[in-house]
Design a protein around this motif. Structure first.
Motif, PDB file in Angstrom:
ATOM      1  N   GLY A  38       0.787  -1.033  -0.102  1.00  0.00           N
ATOM      2  CA  GLY A  38      -0.054   0.136   0.084  1.00  0.00           C
ATOM      3  C   GLY A  38       0.842   1.148   0.038  1.00  0.00           C
ATOM      4  N   THR A  39       2.198   1.121   0.182  1.00  0.00           N
ATOM      5  CA  THR A  39       2.985   2.229   0.305  1.00  0.00           C
ATOM      6  C   THR A  39       3.927   2.187  -0.744  1.00  0.00           C
ATOM      7  OG1 THR A  39       2.970   2.332   2.512  1.00  0.00           O
ATOM      8  CG2 THR A  39       4.822   3.638   1.498  1.00  0.00           C
ATOM      9  N   THR A  40       4.524   1.266  -1.040  1.00  0.00           N
ATOM     10  CA  THR A  40       5.520   0.953  -2.316  1.00  0.00           C
ATOM     11  C   THR A  40       4.894   1.068  -3.540  1.00  0.00           C
ATOM     12  OG1 THR A  40       6.595  -0.563  -0.785  1.00  0.00           O
ATOM     13  CG2 THR A  40       7.311  -0.561  -3.132  1.00  0.00           C
ATOM     14  N   LEU A  41       3.958   0.225  -3.825  1.00  0.00           N
ATOM     15  CA  LEU A  41       3.338   0.441  -5.204  1.00  0.00           C
ATOM     16  C   LEU A  41       2.710   1.645  -5.628  1.00  0.00           C
ATOM     17  CD1 LEU A  41       1.703  -3.248  -5.514  1.00  0.00           C
ATOM     18  CD2 LEU A  41       4.011  -2.506  -6.315  1.00  0.00           C
ATOM     19  N   PRO A  42       2.007   2.338  -4.655  1.00  0.00           N
ATOM     20  CA  PRO A  42       1.637   3.744  -5.157  1.00  0.00           C
ATOM     21  C   PRO A  42       2.865   4.879  -5.533  1.00  0.00           C
ATOM     22  CG  PRO A  42       0.278   3.090  -3.227  1.00  0.00           C
ATOM     23  CD  PRO A  42       1.405   2.003  -3.406  1.00  0.00           C
ATOM     24  N   ALA A  43       4.151   4.674  -4.721  1.00  0.00           N
ATOM     25  CA  ALA A  43       5.213   5.623  -5.053  1.00  0.00           C
ATOM     26  C   ALA A  43       5.743   4.974  -6.313  1.00  0.00           C
ATOM     27  CB  ALA A  43       6.127   5.088  -3.946  1.00  0.00           C
ATOM     28  N   SER A  45       3.927   3.588  -8.980  1.00  0.00           N
ATOM     29  CA  SER A  45       2.999   4.247  -9.792  1.00  0.00           C
ATOM     30  C   SER A  45       3.080   5.525 -10.003  1.00  0.00           C
ATOM     31  CB  SER A  45       1.492   3.888  -9.486  1.00  0.00           C
ATOM     32  OG  SER A  45       1.472   2.463  -9.296  1.00  0.00           O
ATOM     33  N   ALA A  46       3.622   6.366  -9.197  1.00  0.00           N
ATOM     34  CA  ALA A  46       3.538   8.011  -9.237  1.00  0.00           C
ATOM     35  C   ALA A  46       4.808   7.959 -10.255  1.00  0.00           C
ATOM     36  CB  ALA A  46       3.776   8.511  -7.832  1.00  0.00           C
ATOM     37  N   THR A  96      -1.474  -3.395 -10.825  1.00  0.00           N
ATOM     38  CA  THR A  96      -1.603  -2.110  -9.969  1.00  0.00           C
ATOM     39  C   THR A  96      -0.580  -1.177 -10.888  1.00  0.00           C
ATOM     40  OG1 THR A  96      -1.989  -3.282  -7.912  1.00  0.00           O
ATOM     41  CG2 THR A  96      -0.837  -0.968  -7.847  1.00  0.00           C
TER      42      THR A  96
END
Length: 300
Positions: A38-43, A45-46, A96
């Motif tokens: 929940g922290t690593t993948l959004p970073a 993706s950004a 994701t």
């Protein structure tokens, strides 16, 4: 404009986002700690979104620590599956990271990806049968046979085979699944558990611990040679890098173990990755290029 390929390497301790080109040149590169999905993948993706905004990339490759699902059409394709890493089991990595990017995508293990990078730009150029081994937090093997990573019930997991033990060594190993498999004997956490210290690179080259590590890796290489016959074996990773004595020990033990049963190359054939520390990060770029090539062929 040069074709830009985006790549994500998911490792056990860090992830590397790389924007590269068809020649394997790095345009931009960023590192993100591997904490929780929940922290690593959004970073990650950004980072991909920012690159796409700057100038669209043509393909995306993702190479991940495993085990991972690699069979198209199955529910776990693109997922990290039965990992021991807390919080990551059953994580849908590919969907994701590829969300919002209408480009060809490819997903594979991090070691298979690195092997394909070594074939494009590194120490395996011109070879269709070789192996890339990383010895670090775990022991991973990208086994390339007839030009393709091995497939079957799952991807190659040679780091988890059990091998004949070094005479007199009855230590139980450190793998939570298999105890004294190769990873449980030779990976960084195994060495630390055996010695009770954290700094592997402070261990003297003449320490007996390297004999056990080299023996386990040599037995794994013996098994590879007898099954798939790789023409070259590349060994890198955090444990192997900087230990200039280790690979010659492994090759000497392999030659002794094989005992002339099959013809081995006369020259040194267990060597470091030609791309060095960039083999892993460039692996997803190679995957992306493979996906782009496949897309172009299909479109013709």
């Amino acid at each position: 404009m040069n074709v830009r390929i985006a790549g994500i390497e998911l490792g056990g301790t860090k992830c590397v986002a790389t924007l590269g080109d068809v020649e394997g040149r790095v345009i931009q590169q960023f590192t993100v700690p591997t904490t929780l999905p929940g922290t690593t993948l959004p970073a990650l993706s950004a980072i991909l979104a920012r690159w796409a905004d700057e100038a669209p990339f043509a393909a995306l490759g993702v190479g991940s620590f495993g085990p991972v699902g690699l069979t198209h059409g199955t529910p776990d394709f693109g997922h990290i599956t039965a990992t021991a890493k807390p919080g990551w089991r059953d994580t849908d990595v590919l969907r994701t990271l590829s969300a919002g990017h209408a480009v060809p995508c490819s997903f594979d293990t991090d070691v298979n990806a690195a092997a394909l990078a070594e074939r494009r730009w590194g120490a395996a150029q011109g070879l269709n049968d070789f192996a890339y081994v990383t010895v670090g937090t775990g022991v991973g093997v990208g086994l390339i046979v007839n030009g393709q990573p091995t497939r079957g019930l799952g991807h190659c997991e040679l780091g988890h085979i059990r091998v004949p033990r070094l005479a007199g060594d009855d230590w139980g190993g450190n793998c939570p699944y298999h105890g004294d498999c190769v990873e449980g004997l030779a990976a960084g956490p195994a060495i630390k558990a055996r010695l009770g210290r954290d700094h592997i690179h402070a261990i003297a080259a003449d320490s007996d611990v390297w004999i056990g590590v080299a023996h386990a890796l040599a037995q794994m290489c013996h098994a590879m040679l007898m099954t798939a016959g790789p023409r070259r074996i590349l060994i890198g990773g955090g444990v192997a890098n900087g230990q200039s004595h280790l690979l010659p020990m492994v090759e000497s033990m392999v030659r002794e173990s094989v005992a002339g049963y099959i013809p081995l190359p006369a020259d040194t054939f267990i060597v470091p990755p030609g791309l060095g520390d960039q083999a892993g990060p460039l692996g997803p770029i190679a995957l992306g290029l493979d996906a782009l090539d496949a897309h172009r062929i299909h479109a013709e």
